[in-house]
Design a protein around this motif. Structure first.
Motif, short mmCIF file in Angstrom:
data_model
loop_
_atom_site.label_atom_id
_atom_site.label_comp_id
_atom_site.label_asym_id
_atom_site.label_seq_id
_atom_site.Cartn_x
_atom_site.Cartn_y
_atom_site.Cartn_z
N LEU A 176 0.84 -1.19 0.00
CA LEU A 176 0.00 0.00 0.00
C LEU A 176 0.88 1.25 0.00
CD1 LEU A 176 -2.76 -0.83 2.68
CD2 LEU A 176 -2.97 -0.89 0.19
N ARG A 177 0.41 2.28 -0.72
CA ARG A 177 1.09 3.57 -0.73
C ARG A 177 0.07 4.67 -0.48
NH1 ARG A 177 5.09 3.55 -6.08
NH2 ARG A 177 6.18 1.56 -5.62
N ALA A 178 0.54 5.73 0.11
CA ALA A 178 -0.31 6.92 0.24
C ALA A 178 -0.56 7.48 -1.16
CB ALA A 178 0.37 7.96 1.12
N PRO A 179 -1.69 8.11 -1.37
CA PRO A 179 -1.99 8.65 -2.71
C PRO A 179 -0.87 9.55 -3.23
CG PRO A 179 -3.92 8.78 -1.31
CD PRO A 179 -2.79 8.35 -0.43
N GLY A 180 -0.35 9.22 -4.40
CA GLY A 180 0.69 10.02 -5.01
C GLY A 180 2.08 9.78 -4.47
N ALA A 181 2.22 8.89 -3.48
CA ALA A 181 3.54 8.64 -2.90
C ALA A 181 4.40 7.82 -3.85
CB ALA A 181 3.40 7.93 -1.56
N GLY A 182 5.72 7.96 -3.70
CA GLY A 182 6.63 7.25 -4.59
C GLY A 182 7.21 5.99 -3.99
#
Length: 336
Positions: free
Chosen positions: A261-267
């Motif tokens: 999982l990633r935060a929205p827009g995270a790289g």
């Protein structure tokens, strides 16, 4: 005068054997007929019978099991568990009725991903992950067919649960349901599984966004946000499938899936949901798959190679012997 004329007439002798029709011995005709029959049978087996035998089975009931080590996110403890045994169990059941009605191969597939905790429960509804699918393919080409309540509703590629018949040393597109797309797998030589040789195909999947999931913001590094639509990402660092050449049956599989999982827009990744390292068919699954592949391959070789070659050889020999006997053994009808 009449007596003199009659007495002086000469008759020409007739050769009865030259006028009589000639026939051959029954044995020579039998050998010739049997030889011609086998010569006709040989190409029929190779060009007619074998292609009709080379079809995907519909009455399948097969379970395959992958095991390996890895990590997973424990939703109760809200942390990642490292160095855990991961088990993937896939059950494939053919829908014979639907297959006969559609003329296709219809397979229902249930796949569970289990951790040590969920595996002990022996209930797919309580597994770490459970998916159900319905695959419909053309029985001869193995191409996807869009009918019969298939699920997922869209899939393509050359292979999924099996590869096409008569594999070539080339790349094939393997459908990865987690990715939702076909992955190119390149031919990478041969490999022996449980003493049986198959074609080896390898490939990878780079990090790819596959969807989103609502989670607490603090889980992905956004503590000031309550619920957030986190991005789901998937990668597979190592896909290796070993496939029986003639039948297209997979006799061993090894995969290394990673879901994060990633935060929205995270790289970069914030949470590892699942990280399986070289999850591979168990030895028992390998043996079962090899036995099925060997049995099916032997049947195809019998009708496509062994019997046609044997029939052609025997037919040619018998026909030749029959012709020789016919020529040498001809005699007039009525004479011994």
């Amino acid at each position: 005068m009449r007596e003199s004329a009659t007495t002086g007439a000469r008759s020409t002798p007739v050769d009865a054997s030259a006028a009589a029709p000639v026939t051959a011995s029954p044995l020579s005709l039998v050998l010739l007929g049997l030889g011609v029959f086998l010569l006709v049978l040989a190409p029929m087996l190779a060009w007619y019978v074998e292609p009709r035998a080379k079809v995907t089975p519909v009455d399948v009931d097969v379970t395959t099991v992958f095991t390996g080590t890895g990590s997973y996110f424990d939703t109760e403890a809200l942390k990642t568990r490292e160095r855990q045994k991961i088990t993937i169990t896939r059950h494939v059941l053919g829908d014979v009725t639907a297959s006969e009605e559609s003329g296709r191969a219809v397979w229902d597939v249930s796949t569970t991903v289990d951790t040590p905790k969920t595996l002990a429960l022996k209930d797919p509804r309580k597994a770490f992950q459970w998916t159900t699918e319905r695959w419909v393919t053309d029985r001869r080409s193995n191409a996807p067919v869009h009918c019969c309540e298939e699920a997922p509703s869209r899939f393509d590629g050359d292979a999924y649960l099996k590869f096409p018949f008569d594999l070539q040393k080339k790349s094939y597109r393997w459908w990865d349901n987690t990715l939702g797309a076909a992955v190119p797998l390149r031919f990478a030589g041969t490999k022996r599984i449980q003493g049986y040789e198959g074609y080896r195909f390898t490939g990878t999947v780079g990090p790819t966004r596959t969807g989103s999931r609502q989670v607490p913001g603090r889980l992905v590094g956004r503590p000031r946000q309550g619920q957030i639509q986190a991005e789901e990402w998937y990668a597979n660092s190592g896909i290796e499938l070993v496939v029986e050449r003639r039948t297209g049956r997979i006799i061993n599989a090894s995969i290394s899936p990673r879901k994060t999982l990633r935060a929205p827009g995270a790289g970069r990744d914030a949470v590892t949901l699942l990280d399986g390292r070289s999850l591979e068919f168990t030895p028992a699954t390998q043996r079962a798959q090899v036995e099925l592949a060997r049995a099916d391959s032997d049947k195809l070789a019998l009708v496509g190679e062994t019997l046609p070659v044997g029939a052609a050889g025997a037919g040619g020999a018998l026909a030749l012997i029959g012709v020789v006997l016919v020529v040498l053994g001809r005699r007039p009808i009525g004479r011994p």
